[in-house]
Structures are given as C-alpha cells and as structure tokens.
Design an enzyme around this catalytic site. Structure first.
Site, PDB file in Angstrom:
ATOM      1  CE1 TYR A  90      -3.741   2.547   0.842  1.00 45.02           C
ATOM      2  CE2 TYR A  90      -1.972   3.591   2.086  1.00 45.02           C
ATOM      3  CZ  TYR A  90      -3.216   3.655   1.504  1.00 45.02           C
ATOM      4  OH  TYR A  90      -3.941   4.817   1.569  1.00 45.02           O
ATOM      5  CD  GLU A 141      -6.172   4.826  -1.122  1.00 50.96           C
ATOM      6  OE1 GLU A 141      -6.181   4.579   0.094  1.00 50.96           O
ATOM      7  OE2 GLU A 141      -7.212   4.975  -1.797  1.00 50.96           O
TER       8      GLU A 141
END
Length: 421
Positions: free
Chosen positions: A143, A231
C-alpha cells in the site's frame, strides 16, 4: 474558500441529514486517466486501454493485446468498491479477470449498465467506459499513498508492506507495519525520504534503487499536478521484479484548476450530480441531501445552522446551498432552478442575513426566478440586514404568495408546517 466550505460542511451534515450524494470540492478522475497520467511521469503502470463500445473492445484486443491469454476488465465509474459491486442487470462484480476470448462478452455486459457499490448509493452509476488491462503476475502487494497532512503542514507519504485492502483495515490489523514519512514541501523529497518509504514497503525482489526512483516520481506527480491525494492500492511487485501501480486513485485541488488545465480537462461531469455541476458553473456551493426542504442561504455557517434548526423542528434539509456574500441576481435565479429540479423538494426556505449580500438583490432574484421557474411548492423567506426594507417591499409588490418569517426559528417552523399542509 471552497475547500474550507467542504471541510466545514462535511463535519455537520451527519446531523443535518443523510447524504444523497457526496459533493467533492476536488477533481476525481477515472482509473484509466490516472494510469495515463502516471505513465507520463515515468511511473510503472499495467498496459491498458479504455474503451466505450464493443467495436473498440474488439479492436483493442486485436491491436493492444494480441498475445495475452487473460485480461482484466474493469468498469470505470467515480466510486470505490467496484470489485464487490453489483450491476442492476444482475451481473456480480465490476472487475473481472477473464480469458482473452471472453473479454468482449463481459465488457458488453458492463457498458451502459448501472453499477451499484458501497460508495455509489442505491442509485448506482452508469458505466460508460471499461478499462482493459494486461493481467500481471504479482508476487507481492503493498500500500502506498501521499496525502496533505495538517500536523506536518505538508505532504505525507503513508506506506505499508501489506496491501490490496483498505488502509483502515490495514491500520487495524497491522498497525506496526504502517510507516509515515513527512516531506518538506519546500525542500522536496530527498533520497533519504524515498529510501525510508522503500524500506518500509520491504519489496521482496524489486531493485531498491529503481524502487526509490519510483517513489520520487510519484511524489513529483503529486506536487506538479496539485494533487490532494494519490493512493495506490495495491502497489504491486511483479514476477519481473518491478514495482507497478496496479490500481490508483488521484484527486486534485479545485483551487488549482486555473493552472492545471490539462488535468481538469479530464473531469467527467456525467459521473457527477447534475445539480452540483450546474451549481459549480455559476459559482454556487451546493451539496445534495436526502430531505424535503430546499435551502438557500448566504454563508456556510448560517447554512449549517439553518439545516440544524430544520432538523430540530422535525424536518429534513434537501440540500446545502450557500450563495455566498456577493451573489448576483442571476445566481439567485440559477439557485432556484437547481432547488426546484429536485423532485423531493416540497418546500423552499430562503434564509438571508445581509452583510455584504444585499437583501434587495436576493428579493429581485426570487421574483425573477418565480417568472422563469414554475414554483409549485411553498417558499418561506426570512430576510435581515442590508437593504432589508427594500427587499421586503420588492417581495410584497411582486404579488407572490410567500410565507414570511421574523427569525430563523420562525422560518424553520413554518417550513416544516408547510410540508404538512
């Protein structure tokens, strides 16, 4: 100013009423657009192409993926949770991994259909494009994100060596694996900053130096395009030992539209609430809610107080609408058009406290709006402040059937009673 309004409103709308559809004071772009933008900055992304018809699907499969045995078919809507979404046609999932010869069939079942996810609400969103991508052989999922952080007063990189699920879930399950690296907005990202991020991600096989360069390129994209959020989930490690942005979400600051014309040309208004699109065109701050009393107010604080007191009297606000402190008569007319376009609105409450905003301008706008729009719902008006007597005289001489109120409490009470009648 718009960013501040959005932050203030988002804190109070849970009290005022349910979201009908969240308005974002930032540009949100499709996944395929984000991939194209990242590619321009040297970020590794999967090979892919966006298509909007079956003919384009056939051509893309032949020209772009002649040797692929499997493809990923992704519906393109401006909402998360696509993979677990359901089409109103009955098809489960907005993301499918299929054999090459099945890609056309599954894309055809997505195009033009309405996809409902946990973020769209029950109304869902129409899929106008699908994104065909190569199927990567992933050996690791991580992530990565960059946000604007108030505490450090600058960009903050958040990374975790586990990915593929929401950051909230990751923070709950693996809090010790999440690293945060603040970036000095004036000095920019350093090799040391990027190295901290890569060490936190702990890639299994990807070259460390190349990975550091990828992190630096992602930061440059964030900075140069005025991102508010970047993101990547997952930031994947492939069997070819590369870091690849397998799926990304990018948002951009609306206040930078004047210098980011290429980026803002990517806006897809078909994915936005048409009322909010109309409001933005005339510089009004509008957010649709799920109630029955339409509100037109000047000032974000007064607008939120108006919604709260409507709720207190047993009603539900249909919207947040701030005409600002310097609205023109034309903007007032457009505001009424937006309010009356909502079929759920059964009454309209106008609450103006004139400081910079003049009550006579609002009154003239209301009268002219009544001439252009067929007002079939009761209108409750509370005016106070600059030129209030002129405003009241304009309304009285118009011959309109208006319900006047002495103060905010009186106005809210009368609006709720008007619903019952």
């Amino acid at each position: 100013m718009r960013g501040l309004v959005n932050k203030l409103v988002s804190r109070s709308l849970s009290v005022a009423g349910k979201w009908q559809q969240q308005q974002l004071r930032r540009l949100n772009i499709h996944e395929y657009q984000g991939a194209e933008l990242m590619g321009k900055y040297g970020v590794n992304v999967p090979k892919g192409v966006a298509v909007s018809s079956l003919d384009e699907v056939k051509k893309a499969i032949q020209d772009v993926f002649p040797n692929e045995s499997e493809l990923v078919v992704k519906s393109q809507i401006l909402a998360g949770g696509r993979g677990l979404g359901t089409f109103k046609s009955g098809l489960k999932g907005g993301v499918h991994i299929v054999k090459r010869d099945q890609a056309e069939d599954i894309a055809g079942k997505m195009l033009g259909q309405v996809l409902v996810t946990k973020q769209t609400g029950p109304q869902g969103k129409v899929v106008s494009k699908v994104y065909l991508c190569e199927k990567l052989s992933l050996v690791n999922e991580m992530y990565f994100s960059i946000i604007l952080d108030r505490k450090s007063a600058g960009p903050l990189i958040i990374a975790c060596k586990k990915g593929g699920t929401s950051i909230e879930d990751l923070a709950e399950k693996f809090p010790d694996m999440i690293i945060k690296v603040p970036i000095d907005v004036f000095a920019g990202i350093t090799d040391e900053d990027a190295a901290k991020v890569v060490d936190g991600l702990a890639p299994k096989a990807a070259d460390r130096k190349d990975s550091i360069e990828q992190v630096k390129k992602l930061y440059e994209l964030f900075r140069k395009t005025d991102c508010t959020m970047l993101e990547i989930n997952p930031l994947a490690e492939t069997s070819a030992n590369q870091l690849v942005a397998a799926d990304a979400k990018l948002n951009f600051d609306d206040n930078a539209a004047f210098r980011q014309k290429e980026v803002f040309a990517l806006r897809d208004p078909t994915q936005e609430d048409p009322r909010e699109v109309a409001a933005a065109k005339v510089d009004l701050n509008y957010i649709g809610l799920d109630g029955e009393i339409g509100c037109m107010v000047n000032g974000a604080g007064l607008a939120m107080a108006t919604m709260d007191i409507i709720k207190l009297h047993g009603g539900t606000p249909a919207n947040f609408l701030d005409v600002g402190g310097n609205a023109s008569e034309h903007q007032v007319v457009e505001a009424f058009k937006i309010l009356t376009s909502d079929e759920k609105v059964k009454a309209i409450l106008v609450n103006i406290f004139g400081g910079i905003m003049k009550c006579d301008v609002i009154a003239s706008g209301i009268v002219n709006a009544a001439k252009e729009v067929s007002l079939k719902v009761p209108v409750i008006v509370r005016l106070e402040g600059t030129n209030v007597e002129q405003g009241k005289r304009i309304l009285k001489e118009s011959g309109m059937k208006l319900i006047t109120a002495d103060d905010l409490d009186d106005a809210a009470e009368k609006a709720v009673k008007a619903l019952a009648n």
